[in-house]
Design an enzyme around this catalytic site. Structure first.
Site, PDB file in Angstrom:
ATOM      1  N   PRO A   1       0.839  -1.202   0.000  1.00 49.31           N
ATOM      2  CA  PRO A   1       0.000   0.000   0.000  1.00 49.31           C
ATOM      3  C   PRO A   1       0.876   1.255   0.000  1.00 49.31           C
ATOM      4  CG  PRO A   1       0.051  -1.004   2.199  1.00 49.31           C
ATOM      5  CD  PRO A   1       0.766  -1.945   1.266  1.00 49.31           C
TER       6      PRO A   1
ATOM      7  N   CYS B   1       0.420   5.504  -0.020  1.00 43.89           N
ATOM      8  CA  CYS B   1      -0.338   6.763  -0.049  1.00 43.89           C
ATOM      9  C   CYS B   1       0.106   7.606  -1.228  1.00 43.89           C
ATOM     10  CB  CYS B   1      -0.030   7.586   1.205  1.00 43.89           C
ATOM     11  SG  CYS B   1      -0.805   6.947   2.667  1.00 43.89           S
TER      12      CYS B   1
ATOM     13  N   ALA C   1      -3.461   3.419   2.264  1.00 46.87           N
ATOM     14  CA  ALA C   1      -4.132   3.666   3.535  1.00 46.87           C
ATOM     15  C   ALA C   1      -5.315   4.591   3.274  1.00 46.87           C
ATOM     16  CB  ALA C   1      -3.162   4.309   4.517  1.00 46.87           C
TER      17      ALA C   1
ATOM     18  N   GLN D   1      -6.303  -0.886   2.209  1.00 45.99           N
ATOM     19  CA  GLN D   1      -5.820  -0.776   3.581  1.00 45.99           C
ATOM     20  C   GLN D   1      -6.718   0.198   4.343  1.00 45.99           C
ATOM     21  OE1 GLN D   1      -2.020   1.172   4.417  1.00 45.99           O
ATOM     22  NE2 GLN D   1      -1.420  -0.622   5.622  1.00 45.99           N
TER      23      GLN D   1
ATOM     24  N   TYR E   1       0.497   4.472  13.389  1.00 43.80           N
ATOM     25  CA  TYR E   1      -0.863   5.014  13.272  1.00 43.80           C
ATOM     26  C   TYR E   1      -1.737   4.478  14.420  1.00 43.80           C
ATOM     27  CZ  TYR E   1       0.970   6.965   9.049  1.00 43.80           C
ATOM     28  OH  TYR E   1       1.755   7.697   8.182  1.00 43.80           O
TER      29      TYR E   1
ATOM     30  N   ARG F   1      -1.588  -5.463   8.876  1.00 42.31           N
ATOM     31  CA  ARG F   1      -0.206  -5.007   8.763  1.00 42.31           C
ATOM     32  C   ARG F   1       0.289  -4.582  10.135  1.00 42.31           C
ATOM     33  NH1 ARG F   1       3.244  -1.282   4.526  1.00 42.31           N
ATOM     34  NH2 ARG F   1       3.385  -3.271   3.480  1.00 42.31           N
TER      35      ARG F   1
ATOM     36  N   GLY G   1       7.203  -2.121  -2.724  1.00 43.86           N
ATOM     37  CA  GLY G   1       6.724  -0.744  -2.776  1.00 43.86           C
ATOM     38  C   GLY G   1       7.446   0.073  -3.837  1.00 43.86           C
ATOM     39  N   ARG G   2       8.564   0.675  -3.431  1.00 44.39           N
ATOM     40  CA  ARG G   2       9.212   1.661  -4.294  1.00 44.39           C
ATOM     41  C   ARG G   2       9.688   1.109  -5.631  1.00 44.39           C
ATOM     42  NH1 ARG G   2      12.866   3.572   0.558  1.00 44.39           N
ATOM     43  NH2 ARG G   2      12.334   1.421   1.138  1.00 44.39           N
TER      44      ARG G   2
HETATM   45  C1  LIG Z   1       5.044   6.673  -1.474  1.00 40.25           C
HETATM   46  C2  LIG Z   1       4.856   5.696  -0.350  1.00 40.25           C
HETATM   47  C3  LIG Z   1       3.644   5.659   0.318  1.00 40.25           C
HETATM   48  C4  LIG Z   1       3.414   4.713   1.342  1.00 40.25           C
HETATM   49  N1  LIG Z   1       2.178   4.622   1.928  1.00 40.25           N
HETATM   50  C5  LIG Z   1       1.916   3.597   2.754  1.00 40.25           C
HETATM   51  C6  LIG Z   1       0.585   3.318   3.185  1.00 40.25           C
HETATM   52  O1  LIG Z   1      -0.383   3.941   2.736  1.00 40.25           O
HETATM   53  N2  LIG Z   1       0.399   2.312   4.073  1.00 40.25           N
HETATM   54  C7  LIG Z   1       1.430   1.549   4.529  1.00 40.25           C
HETATM   55  O2  LIG Z   1       1.215   0.651   5.339  1.00 40.25           O
HETATM   56  N3  LIG Z   1       2.681   1.754   4.095  1.00 40.25           N
HETATM   57  C8  LIG Z   1       2.940   2.725   3.204  1.00 40.25           C
HETATM   58  N4  LIG Z   1       4.202   2.869   2.692  1.00 40.25           N
HETATM   59  C9  LIG Z   1       5.212   1.851   3.014  1.00 40.25           C
HETATM   60  C10 LIG Z   1       5.192   0.748   1.947  1.00 40.25           C
HETATM   61  O3  LIG Z   1       3.974   0.042   1.960  1.00 40.25           O
HETATM   62  C11 LIG Z   1       6.346  -0.248   2.158  1.00 40.25           C
HETATM   63  O4  LIG Z   1       6.128  -0.927   3.364  1.00 40.25           O
HETATM   64  C12 LIG Z   1       7.698   0.430   2.194  1.00 40.25           C
HETATM   65  O5  LIG Z   1       7.827   1.354   1.132  1.00 40.25           O
HETATM   66  C13 LIG Z   1       8.825  -0.598   2.133  1.00 40.25           C
HETATM   67  O6  LIG Z   1       8.771  -1.316   0.929  1.00 40.25           O
HETATM   68  P1  LIG Z   1       9.793  -0.946  -0.280  1.00 40.25           P
HETATM   69  O7  LIG Z   1      11.179  -0.960   0.306  1.00 40.25           O
HETATM   70  O8  LIG Z   1       9.588  -2.039  -1.300  1.00 40.25           O
HETATM   71  O9  LIG Z   1       9.434   0.397  -0.801  1.00 40.25           O
HETATM   72  C14 LIG Z   1       4.456   3.825   1.701  1.00 40.25           C
HETATM   73  C15 LIG Z   1       5.687   3.895   1.045  1.00 40.25           C
HETATM   74  C16 LIG Z   1       5.891   4.796   0.018  1.00 40.25           C
HETATM   75  C17 LIG Z   1       7.217   4.793  -0.703  1.00 40.25           C
END
Ligand SMILES: Cc1cc2nc3c(=O)[nH]c(=O)nc-3n(C[C@H](O)[C@H](O)[C@H](O)COP(=O)(O)O)c2cc1C
Length: 361
Positions: free
Chosen positions: A23, A25, A59, A101, A184, A232, A325-326
């Site tokens: 997820p 944002c 989220a 989420q 949160y 989560r 994610g990224r």
């Molecule tokens: C732009 C962005 C927005 C995110 N928004 C959320 C979110 O809405 N809910 C959440 O649980 N984690 C959020 N995260 C965390 C990601 O879900 C993920 O756990 C985190 O980026 C690590 O994974 P990665 O290393 O593959 O990016 C966000 C991360 C990024 C980069």
């Protein structure tokens, strides 16, 4: 030996592979009404087109004051529900599953979004900000002090999660994820650092977990037996005396008994200056610990950015699935590319794009 591109069943929901989108944002609701826009359709739709098994929508607040910023998506009214349906239908048309989420930001609500504004931190009340709420009057970092939630207000929040879940399933989402991580509201109740209550919602691990378990039970009741519930967790606060892996595993077992099916294991977010050493797959050990200790299915997330690492974590049975994610932001076709690279039996490139793929040097 399971493979990243083997399908997986979660409470009867068949997901086509184990490479999922975390997820994220987008802070892209320009109209401040919580209604997902074309941005969300294209953003989430791209990952489905790109071969991911499960796409997790960001989220989304279950009440307006549960938003991190005014630009968050929501799932508290009918207009939001119908706008989500359009996103869900496109994702399904691409063969992926989609979850949402469900969130309440608690003391981390009412801030400027991470981009688009020069300002940082608390959104002033005069600019549309609001008084935040939490388990206890303990502020996050330098932000405003939250107001303590009364027992009847906690019950209303539990009900809002249940209604949000019911709306999500009505919009066609295959599953819901309860956001109990990243500092949160639910995490604020779980962690002894932010929860100083001395009533039924504070003190012992059982009491600190009560809000989460109330939410899981209410959501299960609202959506019936069919759809899976993910939770989560942040497995640790990285602070002595805070929330940790052991408490996460215990709470995960309780949450499973209350009706949750699958656990998405992240870390941190409760305190701003935790010392975290990051690197490829750095949170996978927490996920593996919860899986082994609690005997529940889990996914890892966190810098799982190569097909090889993603596949190893699944093949070695450290985890049941991974979220990315990224790397998905950088390459929404990461799953299709990974499937080609790992020689998966199914080609995930959409037919429209195959001429491009096949003419690659
Ligand atoms: C732009 C962005 C927005 C995110 N928004 C959320 C979110 O809405 N809910 C959440 O649980 N984690 C959020 N995260 C965390 C990601 O879900 C993920 O756990 C985190 O980026 C690590 O994974 P990665 O290393 O593959 O990016 C966000 C991360 C990024 C980069």
């Amino acid at each position: 030996m399971p493979d990243l591109f083997d399908p997986i069943e979660v409470r009867g929901l068949r997901v086509r592979n184990r490479l999922w989108v975390a997820p994220m944002c987008q802070y892209s609701v320009e109209d401040r009404d919580g209604i997902p826009t074309d941005w969300h359709l294209v953003h989430l739709g791209s990952f489905a087109r790109g071969g991911a098994g499960l796409v997790m929508a960001e989220a989304s607040a279950v009440v307006p004051e549960g938003r991190i910023s005014l630009h968050d998506t929501g799932i508290w009214n009918d207009d939001q529900t119908s706008a989500w349906r359009r996103v869900v239908e496109f994702v399904h048309g691409q063969g992926a599953a989609i979850g949402i989420q469900l969130a309440h930001a608690g003391r981390k609500a009412s801030v400027f979004p991470e981009w688009g504004y020069a300002e940082r931190g608390d959104l002033p009340i005069g600019d549309g900000g609001w008084q935040t709420v939490s388990a206890s009057p303990v502020p996050y970092d330098g932000s405003r002090t939250p107001r303590v939630l009364r027992i009847d207000e906690i019950a209303a929040i539990v009900a809002a999660f249940a209604q949000g879940a019911e709306r999500a399933i009505r919009a066609g989402f295959d599953l819901v994820e309860i956001h109990a991580a990243h500092g949160y509201l639910i995490h604020q109740f779980l962690s002894p650092i932010s929860n100083r209550r001395d009533d039924a919602y504070g003190g012992s691990l059982e009491n600190r977990s009560r809000l989460l378990l109330d939410v899981v039970r209410a959501v299960r009741q609202a959506i019936g037996d069919g759809p899976p519930i993910l939770v989560r967790f942040s497995a640790t606060d990285y602070v002595p005396g805070g929330w940790d892996e052991e408490q996460t595993a215990t709470a995960a077992r309780w949450a499973r008994d209350a009706g949750a099916d699958f656990f998405d294991i992240s870390s941190g977010g409760l305190v701003p200056h935790a010392r975290i050493s990051v690197g490829p797959g750095y949170q996978a050990r927490f996920a593996g610990y919860v899986r082994r200790t609690a005997g529940v299915p889990v996914n890892a997330v966190g810098m799982i950015w190569t097909p090889r690492l993603a596949n190893e974590l699944v093949a070695d049975e450290v985890v049941d699935a991974v979220m990315v994610g990224r790397q998905m932001l950088r390459d929404p076709h990461f799953a299709a590319r990974a499937a080609s690279e790992l020689g998966a039996p199914t080609a995930y490139w959409p037919p429209q794009y195959r001429p491009g793929v096949h003419s690659q040097a």
